[in-house]
Design an enzyme around this catalytic site. Sequence first.
Site, PDB file in Angstrom:
ATOM      1  N   ARG A   1      65.458 186.878 118.809  1.00  0.00           N
ATOM      2  CA  ARG A   1      64.274 186.708 118.150  1.00  0.00           C
ATOM      3  C   ARG A   1      63.098 186.086 118.945  1.00  0.00           C
ATOM      4  O   ARG A   1      62.026 186.333 118.546  1.00  0.00           O
ATOM      5  CB  ARG A   1      64.668 185.460 117.139  1.00  0.00           C
ATOM      6  CG  ARG A   1      65.532 186.081 115.963  1.00  0.00           C
ATOM      7  CD  ARG A   1      65.526 185.028 114.899  1.00  0.00           C
ATOM      8  NE  ARG A   1      66.256 185.857 113.834  1.00  0.00           N
ATOM      9  CZ  ARG A   1      66.733 184.780 112.827  1.00  0.00           C
ATOM     10  NH1 ARG A   1      66.480 183.556 112.706  1.00  0.00           N
ATOM     11  NH2 ARG A   1      67.125 185.636 111.567  1.00  0.00           N
TER      12      ARG A   1
ATOM     13  N   LYS B   1      78.656 190.814  97.153  1.00  0.00           N
ATOM     14  CA  LYS B   1      78.369 190.624  95.677  1.00  0.00           C
ATOM     15  C   LYS B   1      77.286 191.505  95.250  1.00  0.00           C
ATOM     16  O   LYS B   1      76.416 191.878  95.977  1.00  0.00           O
ATOM     17  CB  LYS B   1      78.121 189.315  95.369  1.00  0.00           C
ATOM     18  CG  LYS B   1      79.208 188.212  95.598  1.00  0.00           C
ATOM     19  CD  LYS B   1      78.929 186.868  95.357  1.00  0.00           C
ATOM     20  CE  LYS B   1      79.999 185.840  95.182  1.00  0.00           C
ATOM     21  NZ  LYS B   1      79.503 184.431  94.928  1.00  0.00           N
TER      22      LYS B   1
ATOM     23  N   GLY C   1      71.760 190.320 108.147  1.00  0.00           N
ATOM     24  CA  GLY C   1      72.288 189.787 109.025  1.00  0.00           C
ATOM     25  C   GLY C   1      73.801 190.396 109.446  1.00  0.00           C
ATOM     26  O   GLY C   1      74.088 190.844 110.575  1.00  0.00           O
TER      27      GLY C   1
ATOM     28  N   GLY D   1      66.709 188.204 104.432  1.00  0.00           N
ATOM     29  CA  GLY D   1      66.144 187.845 103.150  1.00  0.00           C
ATOM     30  C   GLY D   1      64.906 188.669 102.809  1.00  0.00           C
ATOM     31  O   GLY D   1      64.597 189.529 101.776  1.00  0.00           O
TER      32      GLY D   1
HETATM   33  P1  AMP Z   1      76.476 190.082 102.114  1.00  0.00           P
HETATM   34  O1  AMP Z   1      75.952 188.912 102.527  1.00  0.00           O
HETATM   35  O2  AMP Z   1      76.435 190.147 100.459  1.00  0.00           O
HETATM   36  O3  AMP Z   1      76.086 191.140 102.707  1.00  0.00           O
HETATM   37  O4  AMP Z   1      78.108 190.077 102.228  1.00  0.00           O
HETATM   38  C1  AMP Z   1      78.593 190.100 103.673  1.00  0.00           C
HETATM   39  C2  AMP Z   1      80.104 189.711 103.395  1.00  0.00           C
HETATM   40  O5  AMP Z   1      80.825 190.717 102.387  1.00  0.00           O
HETATM   41  C3  AMP Z   1      80.820 189.791 104.811  1.00  0.00           C
HETATM   42  O6  AMP Z   1      81.102 188.560 105.434  1.00  0.00           O
HETATM   43  C4  AMP Z   1      82.018 190.589 104.484  1.00  0.00           C
HETATM   44  O7  AMP Z   1      83.286 189.790 104.832  1.00  0.00           O
HETATM   45  C5  AMP Z   1      82.185 190.520 102.913  1.00  0.00           C
HETATM   46  N1  AMP Z   1      82.975 191.761 102.291  1.00  0.00           N
HETATM   47  C6  AMP Z   1      82.999 192.888 102.272  1.00  0.00           C
HETATM   48  N2  AMP Z   1      83.486 193.566 101.757  1.00  0.00           N
HETATM   49  C7  AMP Z   1      84.422 192.708 101.113  1.00  0.00           C
HETATM   50  C8  AMP Z   1      85.641 192.878 100.106  1.00  0.00           C
HETATM   51  N3  AMP Z   1      86.258 193.897  99.783  1.00  0.00           N
HETATM   52  N4  AMP Z   1      85.958 191.780  99.418  1.00  0.00           N
HETATM   53  C9  AMP Z   1      85.514 190.695 100.013  1.00  0.00           C
HETATM   54  N5  AMP Z   1      84.512 190.318 100.810  1.00  0.00           N
HETATM   55  C10 AMP Z   1      84.015 191.388 101.303  1.00  0.00           C
END
Ligand code: AMP
Length: 396
Positions: A37, A199, A352, A375
């Site tokens: 950064r 999610k 990230g 974000g």
């Molecule tokens: P996000 O911050 O929403 O981009 O989510 C990233 C996180 O999603 C990472 O830390 C992954 O470990 C988690 N992740 C990815 N695939 C899965 C899955 N099939 N089940 C649970 N967590 C997941």
Amino acid sequence: MNKLFVDDIDVKNKRVLVRVDFNVPFDSLGKISDDTRIRAVLPTINYLLDEDAKIILISHMGRPRGKKDPKLSLAPVAKRLQRLLQKDVLFIKDCRGDEVQQAVEKMQSGDVILLENLRFYQEEEANAEGFSKQLASLAEVFVNDAFATAHRKHASNVGVTKFLIPAAGGFLLKKEITYFEKAMENPVRPLVAILGGAKVSGKIEVLKNLVTRVDKIIIGGGMAFTFLKSQGYEIGKSLVEENMIDLAREILEAAKKEGVKLYLPVDAVIAEEVNSRAVTKIVPIQEIPPNWMGLDIGPASTTLFAQVLENAKTIVWNGPMGVFEIDAFSRGTFALVNIVANSYAMTIVGGGDTDVAVHRVGESYKISYISTGGGAFLELLEGKELPGIAALTSKR
Ligand code: AMP
């Protein structure tokens, strides 16, 4: 892009207030563990030095919530910046008050000052007018080069622009906007979006926006299971957001209506628990047993996604395909990094976790652009205007 950037304005010998994002990570010994950064804003600082400007740098660090916290001081950043610039950087232990005022008054052309963490005052995040005015009073020109906070409406990036004109973007901000516009406003098609991560709820607005703009969407990661469930698949104990199932179905229908092809995993790496010792199996997506959960895409999905990406001309990617932090569930994400990195398309990666995955594979240099904003990048994908960019002075 009708905004002014630093090379559009006169900064010669002027006092320039520069908002940067020096919110760097530290290791357990309190040393800076990654200075990306800081390096990211060197082009702007060096340009200002070439113009003999007097540079006053302001930044936040972590979340001190309006209280002074020595652990979140920017002092180590001043030291690192000094080394990167190979010139003195004067660190002031506050970002307002007499000491700051006196230091700024004494500045000569080519001097660089870094002020202490803006978030030691709650007025920063509250976008308080008095605080904005104080910051503005330090300089003759404002430059914002903190893309990662551009989705926030704070005193140091939005409030200050009311009292300090012109307010121009720095070179990092310009690069982020240029790449984003190339990918989303005026893309060379086919444009393929890859979305993953935990999610659906965090990315629903992104999905709604992308479905009207892209040619194809690939969905992997934990969020894929809510989509699969909405189509009647048994997904065992896989991550699912029950309250998002209807929305997921609506997205699938909207994609169909728009003629956007949407691809979900056809197989998965499954386990009964999320840890490195877990027994794993690869199964077709129709065959996840009740007590097992999908933690990565399987090899057939990787092959399918590779074919989808084969003739893409533009690729935008946010979110991992699985729990890539654990080796056993990392192959899908890492395979996709390879595919994207070796594609002939213009490739943009943001967020990230995706950034971490790309660096871990060691292929970051093959990606056209890796956004420095998590974000902020997501909000651009949502089709939103970022307050930090909107507040900059428009070109006539
Ligand atoms: P996000 O911050 O929403 O981009 O989510 C990233 C996180 O999603 C990472 O830390 C992954 O470990 C988690 N992740 C990815 N695939 C899965 C899955 N099939 N089940 C649970 N967590 C997941």
